[in-house]
Write a protein that holds these residues in place. Structure first.
Motif, PDB file in Angstrom:
ATOM      1  N   GLU A  76       0.699  -1.270   0.152  1.00 35.44           N
ATOM      2  CA  GLU A  76       0.036   0.140   0.112  1.00 35.44           C
ATOM      3  C   GLU A  76       0.902   1.226   0.006  1.00 35.44           C
ATOM      4  OE1 GLU A  76      -2.579  -0.177   3.240  1.00 35.44           O
ATOM      5  OE2 GLU A  76      -4.008  -1.596   2.386  1.00 35.44           O
ATOM      6  N   ALA A  77       2.267   1.188  -0.109  1.00 33.32           N
ATOM      7  CA  ALA A  77       3.136   2.215  -0.302  1.00 33.32           C
ATOM      8  C   ALA A  77       2.655   3.087  -1.322  1.00 33.32           C
ATOM      9  CB  ALA A  77       4.200   1.749  -0.134  1.00 33.32           C
ATOM     10  N   PRO A  78       2.394   4.450  -1.108  1.00 31.95           N
ATOM     11  CA  PRO A  78       2.252   5.433  -2.102  1.00 31.95           C
ATOM     12  C   PRO A  78       3.319   5.621  -3.098  1.00 31.95           C
ATOM     13  CG  PRO A  78       2.924   6.925  -0.205  1.00 31.95           C
ATOM     14  CD  PRO A  78       2.964   5.347   0.115  1.00 31.95           C
ATOM     15  N   ARG A  79       4.459   5.159  -3.155  1.00 33.33           N
ATOM     16  CA  ARG A  79       5.538   5.484  -4.113  1.00 33.33           C
ATOM     17  C   ARG A  79       5.480   4.826  -5.467  1.00 33.33           C
ATOM     18  NH1 ARG A  79      11.367   3.066  -2.878  1.00 33.33           N
ATOM     19  NH2 ARG A  79      11.624   3.014  -5.074  1.00 33.33           N
ATOM     20  N   ASN A  80       6.004   5.340  -6.641  1.00 34.71           N
ATOM     21  CA  ASN A  80       5.852   4.784  -7.736  1.00 34.71           C
ATOM     22  C   ASN A  80       7.130   3.754  -7.862  1.00 34.71           C
ATOM     23  OD1 ASN A  80       3.840   6.441  -8.690  1.00 34.71           O
ATOM     24  ND2 ASN A  80       5.172   8.086  -9.006  1.00 34.71           N
ATOM     25  N   ASN A  81       7.181   2.938  -9.019  1.00 34.25           N
ATOM     26  CA  ASN A  81       8.214   2.153  -9.207  1.00 34.25           C
ATOM     27  C   ASN A  81       8.529   1.381  -8.063  1.00 34.25           C
ATOM     28  OD1 ASN A  81       8.178   3.172 -11.859  1.00 34.25           O
ATOM     29  ND2 ASN A  81       9.379   4.642 -11.031  1.00 34.25           N
ATOM     30  N   LYS A  82       7.702   0.668  -7.346  1.00 30.65           N
ATOM     31  CA  LYS A  82       8.105   0.057  -5.845  1.00 30.65           C
ATOM     32  C   LYS A  82       8.419  -1.241  -5.989  1.00 30.65           C
ATOM     33  CE  LYS A  82       3.272  -0.306  -4.675  1.00 30.65           C
ATOM     34  NZ  LYS A  82       2.058   0.103  -3.671  1.00 30.65           N
ATOM     35  N   GLU A  83       8.413  -1.955  -7.154  1.00 30.16           N
ATOM     36  CA  GLU A  83       8.630  -3.394  -7.579  1.00 30.16           C
ATOM     37  C   GLU A  83      10.066  -3.934  -7.091  1.00 30.16           C
ATOM     38  OE1 GLU A  83       8.883  -6.856 -11.029  1.00 30.16           O
ATOM     39  OE2 GLU A  83       8.253  -4.751 -11.619  1.00 30.16           O
ATOM     40  N   LEU A  84      11.116  -3.052  -7.286  1.00 28.47           N
ATOM     41  CA  LEU A  84      12.291  -3.507  -6.709  1.00 28.47           C
ATOM     42  C   LEU A  84      12.501  -3.139  -5.386  1.00 28.47           C
ATOM     43  CD1 LEU A  84      14.572  -1.870  -9.745  1.00 28.47           C
ATOM     44  CD2 LEU A  84      13.936  -4.213  -9.537  1.00 28.47           C
ATOM     45  N   TRP A  85      12.201  -2.140  -4.934  1.00 29.31           N
ATOM     46  CA  TRP A  85      11.981  -1.957  -3.224  1.00 29.31           C
ATOM     47  C   TRP A  85      11.271  -2.951  -2.793  1.00 29.31           C
ATOM     48  CZ3 TRP A  85       7.456  -0.023  -0.660  1.00 29.31           C
ATOM     49  CH2 TRP A  85       7.736   0.354   0.748  1.00 29.31           C
ATOM     50  N   ILE A  86      10.239  -3.563  -3.049  1.00 31.22           N
ATOM     51  CA  ILE A  86       9.710  -4.703  -2.217  1.00 31.22           C
ATOM     52  C   ILE A  86      10.478  -5.910  -2.457  1.00 31.22           C
ATOM     53  CG2 ILE A  86       7.723  -6.371  -2.586  1.00 31.22           C
ATOM     54  CD1 ILE A  86       5.968  -3.674  -2.925  1.00 31.22           C
ATOM     55  N   LYS A  87      11.073  -6.288  -3.727  1.00 31.75           N
ATOM     56  CA  LYS A  87      11.994  -7.356  -3.839  1.00 31.75           C
ATOM     57  C   LYS A  87      13.242  -7.374  -3.238  1.00 31.75           C
ATOM     58  CE  LYS A  87      11.094  -8.421  -8.604  1.00 31.75           C
ATOM     59  NZ  LYS A  87      11.522  -8.566 -10.193  1.00 31.75           N
TER      60      LYS A  87
END
Length: 284
Positions: free
Chosen positions: A85-96
């Motif tokens: 639910e984080a509002p940032r964009n391009n969060k796929e790499l951050w989550i990985k």
């Protein structure tokens, strides 16, 4: 959450007093009228239970277990929800990256006979301070701390601050380098917090995990540190940080009685399949 426990406890005590006096009045009226009603007596018992509940709520509001509030443990499901639910964009790499850090932390903790689920959660939310945007410098550690603290997750908030530093003497040099995006008050708060609390075993596990888990997989500390330095720049404190994380690695390995990489056979597989151009930006 602690504030709510205090408020709830006080309200419960106040209401217990009100119920008690009402019950006494009702009981007195029943006695005088000899109507056989027992509502007053029942009310007295209810008020006693409310009073006990209020006292307990106030008494345990600061209770801790393994460094965190007993009632405020972040679950794995809730931690994933915070990431998703984080509002940032391009969060796929951050989550990985966060998931791989969690995997490393869990495996290390379990091998050390510690709480693997707790370590996994700490890994998932260690960078939650980047939930709104990526490029915030060291500011992400205080934003993560404040965010989780407001949600009532004290121990998880602690991990946001402690995963970045590998020794007390490295705190101020890192906080005062260029482009940290921290205010003077925030620097003083973080330095004071680390100085008072130090680093526990979960902090050190998280430091190792953060230096092994990347978006591309699980790597050696050397490769991960190189990737980080090339991305964020090499400063006069970089060498000391490198030595600091190696010291933490040596301490963990002494407890394990083996190399940390013994637990992560996928490291070899990840390195053999990942081209360097996919890890760092190659300059021509």
């Amino acid at each position: 959450m602690k504030t709510w426990k205090l408020v709830a406890g006080i309200l419960s005590i106040i209401l217990s007093v009100v119920v008690f006096f009402q019950s006494v009045l009702v009981g007195t009226a029943n006695t005088m009228s000899a109507n056989g009603e027992v509502g007053g007596s029942a009310g007295v018992f209810v008020s006693i239970f409310m009073l006990a509940g209020g006292i307990v709520s106030i008494a345990v509001r600061n209770s801790q277990k393994n460094g965190g509030n007993i009632m405020d443990k972040l679950s794995i499901e809730e931690a994933y929800k915070l990431l998703e639910e984080a509002p940032r964009n391009n969060k796929e790499l951050w989550i990985k990256h966060s998931v791989n850090v969690a995997i490393v932390a869990e495996r290390l903790a379990e091998q050390l006979k510690l709480d693997g689920k707790k370590a996994y959660v700490l890994g998932l939310v260690h960078d939650i301070g980047r939930r709104a945007r990526e490029h915030v410098g060291l500011r992400h550690i205080i934003e993560g701390y404040n965010y989780l603290k407001c949600l009532g997750y004290d121990e998880e908030a602690r991990g946001c601050l402690t995963h970045t530093f590998y020794a007390r003497n490295l705190v101020i040099p890192n906080l005062t380098k260029k482009n940290t995006n921290l205010t003077r008050n925030e620097i003083d708060f973080i330095a004071d917090y680390i100085n008072k609390n130090g680093f526990n075993i979960y902090d050190k596990i998280l430091q190792i995990a953060d230096n092994m888990g990347s978006a591309s997989g699980i790597n050696t500390i050397e490769r991960r540190r190189t990737e980080s330095m090339l991305r964020y720049g090499i400063t006069d404190i970089s060498e000391k940080n490198l030595q600091g994380i190696f010291n933490v690695q040596a301490e963990i390995e002494e407890k394990l009685g083996a190399s940390i990489y013994y637990l992560f056979p996928e490291v070899t597989d990840n390195i053999s399949k990942t081209l360097i151009k996919d890890v760092v930006k190659i300059k021509k």
